[in-house]
Design an enzyme around this catalytic site. Structure first.
Site, PDB file in Angstrom:
ATOM      1  N   GLU A 251      -6.157  -9.469  15.328  1.00 33.85           N
ATOM      2  CA  GLU A 251      -7.538  -9.611  14.858  1.00 33.85           C
ATOM      3  C   GLU A 251      -8.516  -9.939  15.988  1.00 33.85           C
ATOM      4  O   GLU A 251      -9.644  -9.468  16.017  1.00 33.85           O
ATOM      5  CB  GLU A 251      -7.618 -10.701  13.784  1.00 33.85           C
ATOM      6  CG  GLU A 251      -6.938 -10.351  12.462  1.00 33.85           C
ATOM      7  CD  GLU A 251      -7.788  -9.461  11.562  1.00 33.85           C
ATOM      8  OE1 GLU A 251      -8.823  -8.939  12.023  1.00 33.85           O
ATOM      9  OE2 GLU A 251      -7.407  -9.289  10.389  1.00 33.85           O
TER      10      GLU A 251
ATOM     11  N   LYS B 280     -10.779 -18.884  16.351  1.00 34.29           N
ATOM     12  CA  LYS B 280      -9.588 -19.371  17.068  1.00 34.29           C
ATOM     13  C   LYS B 280      -8.745 -18.211  17.587  1.00 34.29           C
ATOM     14  O   LYS B 280      -8.005 -18.382  18.571  1.00 34.29           O
ATOM     15  CB  LYS B 280      -8.788 -20.314  16.161  1.00 34.29           C
ATOM     16  CG  LYS B 280      -8.240 -19.674  14.895  1.00 34.29           C
ATOM     17  CD  LYS B 280      -6.908 -18.992  15.090  1.00 34.29           C
ATOM     18  CE  LYS B 280      -6.515 -18.193  13.868  1.00 34.29           C
ATOM     19  NZ  LYS B 280      -5.187 -17.535  14.034  1.00 34.29           N
TER      20      LYS B 280
ATOM     21  N   TYR C 276       7.930  -6.245   8.516  1.00 38.25           N
ATOM     22  CA  TYR C 276       6.929  -7.242   8.890  1.00 38.25           C
ATOM     23  C   TYR C 276       7.403  -8.695   8.853  1.00 38.25           C
ATOM     24  O   TYR C 276       6.795  -9.547   9.503  1.00 38.25           O
ATOM     25  CB  TYR C 276       5.694  -7.093   7.991  1.00 38.25           C
ATOM     26  CG  TYR C 276       5.002  -5.772   8.162  1.00 38.25           C
ATOM     27  CD1 TYR C 276       4.321  -5.471   9.338  1.00 38.25           C
ATOM     28  CD2 TYR C 276       5.043  -4.805   7.163  1.00 38.25           C
ATOM     29  CE1 TYR C 276       3.686  -4.247   9.514  1.00 38.25           C
ATOM     30  CE2 TYR C 276       4.412  -3.569   7.327  1.00 38.25           C
ATOM     31  CZ  TYR C 276       3.736  -3.308   8.495  1.00 38.25           C
ATOM     32  OH  TYR C 276       3.116  -2.095   8.666  1.00 38.25           O
TER      33      TYR C 276
ATOM     34  N   ARG D 181       0.818  -1.216   0.000  1.00 36.79           N
ATOM     35  CA  ARG D 181       0.000   0.000   0.000  1.00 36.79           C
ATOM     36  C   ARG D 181       0.848   1.262   0.000  1.00 36.79           C
ATOM     37  O   ARG D 181       0.537   2.235  -0.688  1.00 36.79           O
ATOM     38  CB  ARG D 181      -0.938  -0.006   1.222  1.00 36.79           C
ATOM     39  CG  ARG D 181      -1.841   1.211   1.325  1.00 36.79           C
ATOM     40  CD  ARG D 181      -2.780   1.081   2.502  1.00 36.79           C
ATOM     41  NE  ARG D 181      -2.068   0.892   3.748  1.00 36.79           N
ATOM     42  CZ  ARG D 181      -1.554   1.881   4.487  1.00 36.79           C
ATOM     43  NH1 ARG D 181      -1.685   3.138   4.076  1.00 36.79           N
ATOM     44  NH2 ARG D 181      -0.929   1.628   5.625  1.00 36.79           N
ATOM     45  N   ARG D 182       1.932   1.287   0.750  1.00 35.93           N
ATOM     46  CA  ARG D 182       2.757   2.496   0.870  1.00 35.93           C
ATOM     47  C   ARG D 182       3.892   2.476  -0.158  1.00 35.93           C
ATOM     48  O   ARG D 182       4.734   1.575  -0.139  1.00 35.93           O
ATOM     49  CB  ARG D 182       3.331   2.595   2.281  1.00 35.93           C
ATOM     50  CG  ARG D 182       2.283   2.882   3.346  1.00 35.93           C
ATOM     51  CD  ARG D 182       2.939   3.046   4.709  1.00 35.93           C
ATOM     52  NE  ARG D 182       3.364   1.764   5.255  1.00 35.93           N
ATOM     53  CZ  ARG D 182       4.475   1.593   5.979  1.00 35.93           C
ATOM     54  NH1 ARG D 182       5.297   2.619   6.190  1.00 35.93           N
ATOM     55  NH2 ARG D 182       4.775   0.418   6.464  1.00 35.93           N
TER      56      ARG D 182
ATOM     57  N   ASP E 292      -5.622 -24.897  13.510  1.00 39.49           N
ATOM     58  CA  ASP E 292      -5.289 -23.491  13.714  1.00 39.49           C
ATOM     59  C   ASP E 292      -5.396 -23.105  15.183  1.00 39.49           C
ATOM     60  O   ASP E 292      -4.626 -22.285  15.689  1.00 39.49           O
ATOM     61  CB  ASP E 292      -6.204 -22.617  12.867  1.00 39.49           C
ATOM     62  CG  ASP E 292      -5.570 -21.281  12.504  1.00 39.49           C
ATOM     63  OD1 ASP E 292      -4.402 -21.052  12.875  1.00 39.49           O
ATOM     64  OD2 ASP E 292      -6.233 -20.477  11.835  1.00 39.49           O
TER      65      ASP E 292
ATOM     66  N   SER F  44       2.375 -16.459  17.796  1.00 36.57           N
ATOM     67  CA  SER F  44       0.976 -16.019  17.767  1.00 36.57           C
ATOM     68  C   SER F  44       0.808 -14.637  18.396  1.00 36.57           C
ATOM     69  O   SER F  44       1.015 -14.453  19.598  1.00 36.57           O
ATOM     70  CB  SER F  44       0.091 -17.025  18.502  1.00 36.57           C
ATOM     71  OG  SER F  44      -1.211 -16.509  18.691  1.00 36.57           O
TER      72      SER F  44
END
Length: 321
Positions: free
Chosen positions: A268, A182, A48, A31-32, A235, A245
């Site tokens: 999330e 999950k 990342y 995106r950037r 998962d 995680s």
């Protein structure tokens, strides 16, 4: 054949680009523009997914039209909150493979939203897949679900390699929502870790969490086999136990009184917990772990209160509880 577009260059998007590059050319959309230029030049996404080198077959760009030009389908790998906006910018003739494990801002399934926006070919990808391991080529397995079997097979072909087994499924609801729920269970597991409640408590939490996932998924029309498959049990185990995680780590941070945010990475489950708790309340479903996580992460309850709410529930038979 056009390069496979991978839309989103977080850790998971970058790892999927590396995995797909084992089979052919890939265009990684960032995106950037400044980050796209840096990753393209350095061949590493230090922000990342540090330590993983992008193959020469991965081209990095900030031009969305260029990334998707001529492609049959694209992997959409932005956080769930950003999926609606990105979908509005894509041609409706493009097949979309949704890789985020979350819900739309209003609680809707992302695949349902994609269909409402006019996409005819929609798939979801989920499983026990930590980007840090997929990017390094460690053995893993995932599942792609779609009502369009040809699309599922195409995704399988694009991603399958000796390091990544890709299974297909027709159970879109089960695969998609297993990945959503999950994350909340992983937050609960992190709370157990942060409070230092021990292995017995962690095992009980994961077991009862799977039971709760089953109750939710079947209520939404998922197939029971999916609950015990890669996107369900698989998962859950990975996300509730792994050092990689973010959701588990966030739960641990909250239990220790710290801010759960980690380097700008999206967690999330923090948003999903409230959405799922609201759904359960509105529809009369009993999701006690979801409720406890939602209350703790919102600040309404302390972590100790959340654990107490689970331990002090009425006695019942295991098969009915």
């Amino acid at each position: 054949m056009s390069p496979l577009p991978v839309l989103g260059a977080g850790g998971w998007g970058t790892a999927l680009a590396v995995a797909a590059a084992r089979q052919g050319a890939v265009t990684l959309w960032v995106r950037r523009p400044e980050l796209a230029a840096t990753v393209q030049a350095s061949r590493e996404n230090e922000t990342y997914l540090p330590g993983v080198t992008l193959p020469d077959t991965v081209h990095v760009t900030a031009d969305l039209a260029q990334a998707t030009h001529g492609a049959a389908f694209a992997l959409v790998v932005v956080p769930s909150v950003g999926v609606p906006d990105l979908l509005t910018q894509l041609p409706r003739t493009l097949g979309v493979v949704l890789c985020a494990k979350g819900l739309a801002p209003d609680g809707e399934r992302l695949s349902a939203l994609a269909h409402e926006l006019g996409f005819a070919r929609v798939a979801v990808l989920s499983g026990p897949n930590h980007a840090e391991e997929i990017g390094r080529g460690l053995p893993a397995a995932t599942v792609v679900a779609s009502e369009d079997h040809a699309l599922a097979l195409a995704v399988q072909t694009a991603l399958m390699s000796p390091a990544l087994r890709v299974y297909t499924s027709a159970d879109v609801v089960g695969v998609e929502l297993g990945g959503v729920l999950k994350n909340v269970m992983a937050l609960a597991a992190g709370l157990v870790d942060g409070l230092e409640l021990g292995d017995n408590a962690k095992a009980a939490l994961i077991t009862r969490g799977l039971r709760e996932m089953r109750r939710y998924l079947l209520a939404l029309g998922a197939q029971e086999d999916t609950v015990y498959g890669l996107s369900g049990l698989g998962d859950l185990v990975a996300t509730a136990t792994s050092r990689h995680s973010r959701n588990r780590a966030a739960g641990e941070a909250i239990a220790r009184g710290h801010n759960p945010a980690q380097g700008g990475q999206v967690i999330e489950g923090l948003r999903t917990a409230g959405l799922l708790d609201a759904w359960a309340s509105a529809h009369g479903h009993d999701l006690p772990i979801v409720r406890a996580v939602a209350r703790v992460t919102s600040g309404a309850w302390t972590p100790d209160t959340g654990i107490a709410s689970l331990m002090e529930r009425d006695a019942k038979a295991e098969e009915h509880g």
